[in-house]
Design an enzyme around this catalytic site. Structure first.
Site, PDB file in Angstrom:
ATOM      1  N   HIS A   1       0.811  -1.209   0.000  1.00  0.00           N
ATOM      2  CA  HIS A   1       0.000   0.000   0.000  1.00  0.00           C
ATOM      3  C   HIS A   1       0.853   1.272   0.000  1.00  0.00           C
ATOM      4  O   HIS A   1       0.596   2.212  -0.746  1.00  0.00           O
ATOM      5  CB  HIS A   1      -0.927   0.007   1.219  1.00  0.00           C
ATOM      6  CG  HIS A   1      -1.701   1.269   1.365  1.00  0.00           C
ATOM      7  ND1 HIS A   1      -1.258   2.340   2.123  1.00  0.00           N
ATOM      8  CD2 HIS A   1      -2.864   1.661   0.812  1.00  0.00           C
ATOM      9  CE1 HIS A   1      -2.125   3.319   2.038  1.00  0.00           C
ATOM     10  NE2 HIS A   1      -3.112   2.940   1.259  1.00  0.00           N
TER      11      HIS A   1
ATOM     12  N   ASP B   1     -15.943  -2.593 -32.804  1.00  0.00           N
ATOM     13  CA  ASP B   1     -17.237  -2.784 -33.452  1.00  0.00           C
ATOM     14  C   ASP B   1     -17.076  -3.192 -34.912  1.00  0.00           C
ATOM     15  O   ASP B   1     -17.834  -4.018 -35.430  1.00  0.00           O
ATOM     16  CB  ASP B   1     -18.071  -1.502 -33.370  1.00  0.00           C
ATOM     17  CG  ASP B   1     -18.882  -1.424 -32.080  1.00  0.00           C
ATOM     18  OD1 ASP B   1     -19.328  -2.489 -31.608  1.00  0.00           O
ATOM     19  OD2 ASP B   1     -19.074  -0.327 -31.553  1.00  0.00           O
TER      20      ASP B   1
ATOM     21  N   CYS C   1      -9.003   4.454 -33.148  1.00  0.00           N
ATOM     22  CA  CYS C   1      -8.976   4.477 -31.687  1.00  0.00           C
ATOM     23  C   CYS C   1      -8.759   3.070 -31.164  1.00  0.00           C
ATOM     24  O   CYS C   1      -9.510   2.164 -31.521  1.00  0.00           O
ATOM     25  CB  CYS C   1     -10.299   5.021 -31.137  1.00  0.00           C
ATOM     26  SG  CYS C   1     -10.687   6.694 -31.679  1.00  0.00           S
TER      27      CYS C   1
END
Length: 776
Positions: free
Chosen positions: A401, A677, A724
Site C-alpha cells: 500500500h 465494433d 482508436c
C-alpha cells in the site's frame, strides 16, 4: 472488452456474465474478474452484488441525498472536516438495511457456489481499479466468510467502507465529486500456500520490458497491506528469464482459521528468510502478467495465489503510477553513505524532517512537508500521506500500500528498510531518494549531484522533485498521436503528455458524471434541461481547455439501451432489447430521441464559445439518411451558427466502406475507425461471446481490408482518418499497416502514449527505408 449486455436490473450477477465494460454494474474489480474469466484465465468462480443494488438500497432508506451532499462537501474540506464528514456518512449507512429481496438473491447465489463454503468478499467501487485511480486497499475485503448471515453482514460492511475516512480523503485528493457507488465481489476462497502481487511493468523505473513479482507465504493480504517484506523477483520479458531475486523477511503468514476468519502463524527463522518461489513458478507468473497486459493493452497490476499447486488470479487493474521511465540521478563521487536502504518507489527525491508514527490515528500530528516514517501503512494512513513530503517504512515491497499510494500521489518513498522506525528520530532532517531506495542524514542533495526541486518548496520547508530524470524524449512522427480521455479530472495530466490532441472524448462518461448517474431523458422531463446543458458544457470545457488549441474530438453519447437502463430513471425511458449491441444506439437514436441530442449539441456549442478546438463526432452511423438527419439537427442547433466546426463520423459499421464518399459530400471532415465494433460486424461475431472469442480477430484479412479501404478512400476524399484503440502501441505489424495505408492519426489511452509514439516512429522509418530501397 466492452460491456457484455449484462442485465443491470439484476441485484446479483455471476462473474461469468461480466466483462471489462461492466464497471457501472460490477465496479472495477468485478468487471476485471469477469473479463479475465471470459478469456480463459484462472479465476475462482463467484458473483457480484451490483452497484445498482447498493444505490437502490440507499434510495429506499432515504439516505441517498444526504450521502451526495457529504461527497460534495468533502472536496475542499480540511483533515478534521473530512473525518467528521466520513463519520456522518458511516452513521447514515449503518442505518441502511440489506433489503429482503437482495438477501434472498444472495442466499441463492451463495448456494450455487456449493453450500456453506468459505468465500472472500471484496468491495468493488465503480471508481476503483481504473487507469488513474486505484483506491488501493481502501474499501473492505473480508476473507473466509461462511454462511448466509455472515455473507450479508460482510456485504453491508463493504457498503459502509465506501465512506471510510481514508476513502473520503482519497476522493478529495483526486477532486472526485460524482456520486460514489459500490459493488461487492463474492468468490470461492483460495486457501493459498503462497500469494502476492505482480506488475507487468517495473513500477519503479517504468521499464516495460520487465515484470516485477512479489511473494509471501499464506494469504496475499500480508503483501498488499505491507505487513511483511515480501520476496521481490524481477523478470526480463524477452528473452524470458529471472533477472534478479531479493529475498524478504517474512516472520509470519496468515492462513484460514477453523470456523472462519484468519489466523497468524509465526514462521521459523529458516523459513522466514527462505525464497518463496522457484524459477519455474516465477516464469509461469510472468507469462500470465504478459498475457494480461497484451489482453488489456496497458500495463497491469495483478494479485495471484497458489493453492494445491495451481495458480489463481484474484484481481487485476491498470497500473496507475507510471509517469514515464524514471532513471536515478547518478550519485556523485564522495557522496555520503545512506543511513537506510530499502526498495525505492521510483518517485524522485525529497528533503524534510522526520515524523515517526505508530498508528494511523497519530497521522493527525504530521505536519505538511514532514517525512512520514512508520512500520507499515494501510489505507487509513492516506490523509497523512497526502501531507507528507515522503514516506519511509520498515516493511513492505514494491506493490504494498505505501508504495502504490506514494507513487500515485507523487511522493518519494522507500519501503522495506526493516529498521526505519528505530534508526530515524523525530525532527531529524533527511533526504529520501525514491529512485535508489536510500535515506540520507541531512540535506545532501548537493553531494548527491542533483536537486530536490528547490523551486517547488512544499509547506513546512520540504523540497521535492517528482522525478529524478525526465523520460527520454519521444520521437517526432508525421502520423499524429492523439489520446482517449473520459473524465475531466484527468485532462490536465493527459494534456501534459507529448500528444497532438484528443482523438476520442466519450460522451457517455461525461454525461453520467455530469448528471450523477441520472438518465438524461428523466432530467429533461423534470424540467431540468438547463442543468444538463450547463453541467455537460462545464465538463467539456475542463477537457478542451487544457488541450487548447490542440483538437479535441467529442463523440456524442453512444450508450446502448441496456447501459442506459442502469441510470437512475433509465427503466422508464429505455426499451428492453435482445441484442442491444446492434440495436437502439448511435445516429439512429438521435433521430428517435431528438430532445437528448439537441441538449447535447447545445452543450457542445457553449463549450466551443470558449474553446473552438472542440470537434463533433457521430457514432454508429449505418446509413446516409441517418447521418443526413443528424447533420440537419446540428445545423438547426446553436452549433450551426458557429464557424470552424469539424464534423467526424465513427467507422464502426461496414457500410461505411460504401457510404464514405456520400458522407464526405455531406461535409464530414474526418473518420475515426472503431476497430472493436468494425471487427465484430465484419466477422459476424459478438466480441463479448465466450464461445466465439477465438473468432474475434482485429488482424483478420477481412478487417484489414475494410480498414485499408476506409483510410485510402478518406485520403482520396481529403478527409482526416484515425483509429482508436491500443493496437498501435503493442502490435508493430498492425501499426505499420496503418502507416502504409496513409492514416492521419491514431488515438490511444494516455498510459500507452509513449509506446504508441515509438511504434509509429519505427513504422514510418521502415516505410521510408523500404521506399528508398525500391528506388535504389
Amino acid at each position: 472488452m466492452a460491456g457484455r449486455g449484462t442485465d443491470v436490473t439484476a441485484e446479483v450477477v455471476p462473474l461469468s456474465r461480466l466483462g471489462a465494460g461492466d464497471v457501472a454494474v460490477a465496479g472495477g474489480k468485478g468487471a476485471n474478474l469477469g473479463e479475465m474469466l471470459r478469456v480463459g484465465l484462472p479465476v475462482p468462480q463467484g458473483f457480484v452484488v451490483t452497484a445498482p443494488a447498493y444505490l437502490a438500497a440507499v434510495e429506499a432508506a432515504g439516505a441517498r441525498e444526504r450521502l451526495l451532499a457529504i461527497t460534495a462537501d468533502a472536496v475542499d474540506a480540511d483533515a478534521d472536516r473530512l473525518a467528521a464528514l466520513a463519520a456522518e456518512a458511516r452513521t447514515v449507512l449503518d442505518a441502511v438495511p440489506v433489503p429482503a429481496g437482495l438477501r434472498a438473491a444472495l442466499a441463492e447465489a451463495y448456494a450455487g457456489l456449493g453450500g456453506d463454503i468459505a468465500v472472500a468478499v471484496r468491495s468493488s467501487a465503480t471508481a476503483e481499479d481504473s487507469a488513474a485511480t486505484s483506491f488501493a486497499g481502501m474499501n473492505r475485503t473480508i476473507l473466509d466468510v461462511v454462511g448466509v448471515d455472515a455473507l450479508v453482514e460482510a456485504v453491508h460492511a463493504c457498503w459502509a467502507s465506501l465512506y471510510g475516512e481514508r476513502v473520503v480523503a482519497y476522493r478529495a485528493e483526486h477532486r472526485m465529486v460524482e456520486e460514489p457507488a459500490i459493488a461487492v465481489v463474492v468468490q470461492v476462497l483460495v486457501d493459498s500456500e503462497q500469494a502476492g502481487v505482480m506488475f507487468s511493468v517495473d513500477p519503479a523505473s517504468g521499464d516495460p520490458g520487465r515484470v516485477v513479482i512479489e511473494a509471501a507465504y499464506g494469504l496475499g493480504e500480508v503483501v498488499v497491506s505491507g505487513q511483511v517484506e515480501p520476496d521481490t523477483y524481477r523478470v526480463r520479458k524477452e528473452p524470458r528469464s529471472v533477472e534478479d531475486v531479493r529475498v524478504g523477511d517474512k516472520p509470519f503468514q496468515l492462513r484460514r482459521a477453523p470456523g472462519g476468519g484468519t489466523r497468524r502463524e509465526d514462521l521459523s527463522d529458516e523459513v522466514r528468510l527462505a525464497r518463496v518461489l522457484d524459477d519455474e513458478r516465477i516464469l509461469e507468473l510472468a507469462g500470465l502478467a504478459v498475457r494480461l497486459e497484451q489482453h488489456y493493452g496497458t500495463p497491469q497490476d495483478a494479485e495471484w495465489a497458489v493453492a494445491d499447486g495451481q495458480v489463481h488470479l484474484v484481481q487485476t487493474r491498470p497500473v496507475t503510477t507510471l509517469h514515464g521511465t524514471v532513471a536515478a540521478v547518478p550519485v556523485s563521487a564522495g557522496a555520503p553513505a545512506p543511513v537506510l536502504r530499502g526498495l525505492g518507489t521510483g518517485t524522485g527525491r525529497a528533503v524534510g524532517r522526520v515524523r515517526v508514527l505508530e498508528t494511523a490515528e497519530q497521522g493527525r500530528t504530521l505536519q505538511a512537508g514532514e517525512v512520514l516514517v512508520a512500520r507499515m501503512t494501510s489505507p487509513d494512513w492516506v490523509p497523512a500521506i497526502r501531507r507528507a513530503a515522503a514516506v519511509v517504512t520498515d516493511s513492505g515491497g514494491m506493490t504494498c500500500h505505501a508504495a502504490i499510494v506514494s507513487r500515485e500521489l507523487g511522493r518519494p518513498g522507500v519501503v522495506g528498510t526493516r529498521t526505519a522506525t528505530r534508526t530515524l528520530t523525530d525532527g531529524q532532517l533527511v533526504t529520501v531518494d525514491g529512485t535508489t531506495g536510500s535515506v540520507y542524514d541531512g540535506d545532501v542533495t548537493t553531494q548527491l549531484g542533483g536537486s530536490a526541486g528547490a523551486d517547488g518548496a512544499a509547506e513546512g520547508g520540504a523540497r521535492t522533485s517528482p522525478v529524478a530524470v525526465a523520460a527520454p524524449q519521444d520521437p517526432v512522427t508525421a502520423t499524429q498521436l492523439y489520446v482517449n480521455v473520459a473524465l475531466p479530472e484527468k485532462a490536465a495530466a493527459a494534456a501534459a503528455l507529448p500528444v497532438d490532441g484528443v482523438g476520442l472524448l466519450r460522451g457517455e462518461f461525461l454525461v453520467t458524471s455530469a448528471l450523477a448517474g441520472e438518465h438524461p431523458s428523466r432530467v429533461i422531463a423534470e424540467g431540468r434541461r438547463e442543468e444538463f446543458v450547463q453541467r455537460l458544457a462545464d465538463g467539456l470545457a475542463e477537457i478542451a481547455g487544457p488541450f487548447h488549441p490542440r483538437p479535441v474530438v467529442y463523440r456524442t453519447m453512444d450508450f446502448r439501451s441496456n447501459e442506459f437502463r442502469a441510470l437512475t430513471g433509465g427503466a422508464d425511458h429505455e426499451p428492453e432489447e435482445a441484442n442491444p449491441m446492434i440495436g437502439f444506439r448511435g445516429a439512429f437514436r438521435y433521430i428517435r430521441r431528438p430532445l437528448e441530442f439537441a441538449a447535447e449539441l447545445e452543450a457542445v456549442a457553449r463549450c466551443r464559445e470558449r474553446y473552438p478546438n472542440l470537434a463533433l463526432m457521430i457514432p454508429f452511423v449505418r446509413t446516409t439518411w441517418e447521418l443526413e438527419a443528424c447533420l440537419e439537427a446540428v445545423d438547426a442547433s446553436p452549433l450551426g451558427r458557429q464557424r470552424g466546426l469539424k464534423r467526424w463520423v465513427m467507422a464502426e459499421v461496414p457500410s461505411v466502406v460504401v457510404h464514405l464518399p456520400a458522407y464526405a459530400a455531406m461535409g464530414i471532415d474526418g473518420v475515426s475507425i472503431g476497430s472493436n465494433d468494425l471487427t465484430q460486424l465484419m466477422l459476424g461475431v459478438d466480441r463479448d461471446s465466450e464461445i466465439c472469442s477465438e473468432l474475434f480477430d482485429e488482424a483478420d484479412p477481412a478487417v484489414i481490408w475494410a480498414i485499408e479501404r476506409i483510410v485510402t478512400t478518406a485520403t482520396e476524399l481529403g478527409m482526416t482518418s484515425s483509429l482508436c484503440g491500443q493496437a498501435p502501441s503493442n502490435r508493430p505489424a498492425f501499426v505499420e499497416h496503418l502507416v502504409r495505408c496513409g492514416i492521419t492519426s491514431v488515438s490511444v489511452d494516455p498510459g500507452a502514449a509513449h509506446a504508441a509514439r515509438r511504434a509509429l516512429a519505427a513504422a514510418e522509418q521502415r516505410v521510408i527505408l523500404a521506399a528508398a530501397r525500391r528506388s535504389g
